[in-house]
Enzyme design. Sequence first.
Site, PDB file in Angstrom:
ATOM      1  N   ASP A 106      41.280  17.264 -17.937  1.00 41.65           N
ATOM      2  CA  ASP A 106      40.497  18.318 -17.307  1.00 41.65           C
ATOM      3  C   ASP A 106      41.268  19.636 -17.308  1.00 41.65           C
ATOM      4  O   ASP A 106      42.357  19.725 -16.752  1.00 41.65           O
ATOM      5  CB  ASP A 106      40.198  17.877 -15.860  1.00 41.65           C
ATOM      6  CG  ASP A 106      39.332  18.856 -15.112  1.00 41.65           C
ATOM      7  OD1 ASP A 106      38.773  19.774 -15.743  1.00 41.65           O
ATOM      8  OD2 ASP A 106      39.207  18.705 -13.881  1.00 41.65           O
ATOM      9  N   SER A 158      35.768  19.409  -7.739  1.00 40.80           N
ATOM     10  CA  SER A 158      35.836  20.790  -8.220  1.00 40.80           C
ATOM     11  C   SER A 158      35.852  21.757  -7.023  1.00 40.80           C
ATOM     12  O   SER A 158      36.640  21.564  -6.096  1.00 40.80           O
ATOM     13  CB  SER A 158      34.654  21.055  -9.164  1.00 40.80           C
ATOM     14  OG  SER A 158      34.883  22.193  -9.932  1.00 40.80           O
ATOM     15  N   HIS A 187      36.895  15.882 -15.711  1.00 39.59           N
ATOM     16  CA  HIS A 187      36.642  16.546 -14.420  1.00 39.59           C
ATOM     17  C   HIS A 187      36.096  15.556 -13.385  1.00 39.59           C
ATOM     18  O   HIS A 187      35.010  15.025 -13.532  1.00 39.59           O
ATOM     19  CB  HIS A 187      35.639  17.678 -14.684  1.00 39.59           C
ATOM     20  CG  HIS A 187      35.671  18.791 -13.690  1.00 39.59           C
ATOM     21  ND1 HIS A 187      36.834  19.379 -13.218  1.00 39.59           N
ATOM     22  CD2 HIS A 187      34.658  19.477 -13.072  1.00 39.59           C
ATOM     23  CE1 HIS A 187      36.536  20.350 -12.371  1.00 39.59           C
ATOM     24  NE2 HIS A 187      35.231  20.417 -12.259  1.00 39.59           N
TER      25      HIS A 187
END
Lengths: 481, 481
Positions: free
Chosen positions: B418, B166, B443
């Site tokens: 995601d 991320s 994710h």
Amino acid sequence: MYSCTVLHFVSKPCSPSHSRLLAIDSLQVNLAPDFKEKYFKQILDHFNYNSLGNGTYDQRYLITDQYWKKGNGPIFFYTGNEGDIWEFARNTGFITELAAVQGALVIFAEHRYYGKSLPFGKDSFNIPEVGLLTVEQALADYAVVITELKKELGAQKCPVIVFGGSYGGMLSVYMRIRYPNIVTGALAASAPILSTAGLTDSRQFFQDVTADFEKFKPACRDAVQGAFQKLNTLAQQKDYRRIQSAFSLCKTPSTPKDIHQLIGLLRNAFTMMAMLDYPYSTHFMGSMPAFPVKVLDLSLASAFILCRPTGIVYNSTGQLTCYDLYSLYVECADPTGCGLGFDSYAWDYQACTEIEMCYESNNVTDMFPPMTFTEQQREQYCSKRWGVVPRPGWLKTQYWGDDLSTASNIIFSNGDLDPWADGGIRKSLSPSLIAINIPEGAHHLDLRESNPNDPESVIVARKKESEIISQWVKAAMESSS
Amino acid sequence: MYSCTVLHFVSKPCSPSHSRLLAIDSLQVNLAPDFKEKYFKQILDHFNYNSLGNGTYDQRYLITDQYWKKGNGPIFFYTGNEGDIWEFARNTGFITELAAVQGALVIFAEHRYYGKSLPFGKDSFNIPEVGLLTVEQALADYAVVITELKKELGAQKCPVIVFGGSYGGMLSVYMRIRYPNIVTGALAASAPILSTAGLTDSRQFFQDVTADFEKFKPACRDAVQGAFQKLNTLAQQKDYRRIQSAFSLCKTPSTPKDIHQLIGLLRNAFTMMAMLDYPYSTHFMGSMPAFPVKVLDLSLASAFILCRPTGIVYNSTGQLTCYDLYSLYVECADPTGCGLGFDSYAWDYQACTEIEMCYESNNVTDMFPPMTFTEQQREQYCSKRWGVVPRPGWLKTQYWGDDLSTASNIIFSNGDLDPWADGGIRKSLSPSLIAINIPEGAHHLDLRESNPNDPESVIVARKKESEIISQWVKAAMESSS
């Protein structure tokens, strides 16, 4: 014209005929092309959204589109360094000559905290205002001004080539490695990216100053060493009046500190002559006759050797009647000295923070009296002067030092006469990291405008630089179309 | 276990049997390996030598050498992101699994202003103290801590591979392009480097959240839209008591602002389920059952659709007896919401400065009520909340955006489930800028430790990542020897 007398120091005086040798050949001033002077509202602190004011400052830049193929030709961008941007524009004629050939827009951007680009006006060098003077901020300034001007001028598709000499050359290298999204290629002339990052021998610099004089006349080294020895003897005898008289000092020196200052001033005179050993008279960092190293006639008595550079470097126009030790040469965190005024403050600050120049003379590998500038001395000075603690190794961390394996499209040009040269990249590292060495070149001679007295080597270098830049621009245009 | 009731809202209540579906399959907590928790004296302000204190702060990091071929094996370095570093260490088991195979030293470094790495303790989020929270400072922290730990541990020759998920993946990309002198390669998992730089369609994010549910059951879109429409009708009728009852809110909503807040909370519940749609129950950013998207049984009456995610996301442990609108979901400069506490403040600040997330839902390209977050709204909020003015385009200038032509040695992995995926790099850009797409991945699933429920696609992805990283390390070792 005044010349320093050595009547009481050696038997042979600086005769008027010698003085004439010091005169500038011609007062030819390199005129900059038709630049418009403008100001850009620049972000004051790129790296802190809640700092001093969160505001802007006026960054000066010079621009000319007289050669530009509007919207299509490349942008030649000079990454301004430690001084007034006009000074660089007037002494970097190669860029505009090349722009005329390649149809480029030319921009010279002034470095923050120099010239008229003072973020806090006369308060810029107070603490903490001075804290926004860093290499990172300067690079971000350039990244932002390029991005915005491209939009404003309809130049979004125009490849940008950055140019710079000396510290400006370092900034050009850094721009290419840091912002390759914005900069297609860099011509970094006389950029000592290694020696200012603490990656070379601390003795290299003054060794190479010495080598310049030795190359011209091998006897020089002994003669200069002998002269410094005489000065030392007089100093030890505390014969300060004789020293004053010999060097035409305005005040009688009275302490070892004064003698130390005098030695610094003298060493710096030799340094400037070596750096600026151009084949014609120049007006860059002061005025200098053609071939200043040769002007030093070493057939004269040895002590004269110390007197002559003083005149060449500090009194080229013959206006002075005596030398003031503490105004002509200012000791600072740059062992080649700082001048007076705001630009000097700024450079001193940079030498106290990111730019690392712990160069020493030692009278063994060079011809000067031993004068060290260790990391410890630097820290002590900088802490006292600016309230900062230098971070050795920082430039290597930030701008990769000698590990340029992932970089591309950079020309590293260096002149063999330049004591800064061996602090830079002297051998090509890859097909697109190209070293160009100029045997008869002083400090970034290749960036200067063409001159009838140019040696063949700089003509060849400029031709090669021109070809490479043209290829970069072409490739960038092709890949974006 | 409490579950939100919809007795007054729809005819069919959240029955206990449904509630059981929400329970976490197992309370299996991923245990981190034998990490030692340490602190590093870090430079407080890398970009200003005269700023707030000119001092240091204690940066936390976790380290384990249990798999390291001392002095020879690579260093696997996790570039910590917006949270407590233990949270990432516990949910990024792939790195230690890989370290065991490749003989690597593993370091998880905490991002400044998160977890226990608070430069000014509880005052860290005051103005101006918060100003030292920037991407640039965080990257410089990592550059410095890597450089120093390499010296300290006798690991100078060990290639460094950075890992991140991320925002941490963005930092890994940035580390490789900004400090290739320090970092040999990067595995950037689910790193939305384009969408956080303002380079993608503002509708993409919630469109992709919608797509996740639609993919599972095509009827979902209409069902959710219908439910939100019912909520809207009740709100327009000012039937706040019924809304409170339907959603088991602790307080009766009483203003359009409260309804806006409720919609934000609900939209966020769907978002979290899509992002964290792992094939087994997890304890990352809260607790989540296996396949949360599937848990949402769309055969139920439509209004239940809004109730169920609330329970899954905000009350997985069943501790709550009612939902407090303003503590469970905090609206901020991240349209996916911020939580409470210091970490949330920090992330909000970053979303107000460099990280650009102007994502909107519009009920046309997605199934949610229209909720915009324009540049103008962002500026207004950020100026009021933090006294800062965001700089749109800054990340593109600083970290090249989509112009990665000079970059190398980066894996961009993304999971098709995601919603952040399409904000990142989905196609390989060169032989060393490699996109790995994981059809069944949420994710950064690939960064998690192996699990019997892993889909084949993530097993294949990890194998490929492992091979590429091994090649990078080998090449770096060869070129340095």
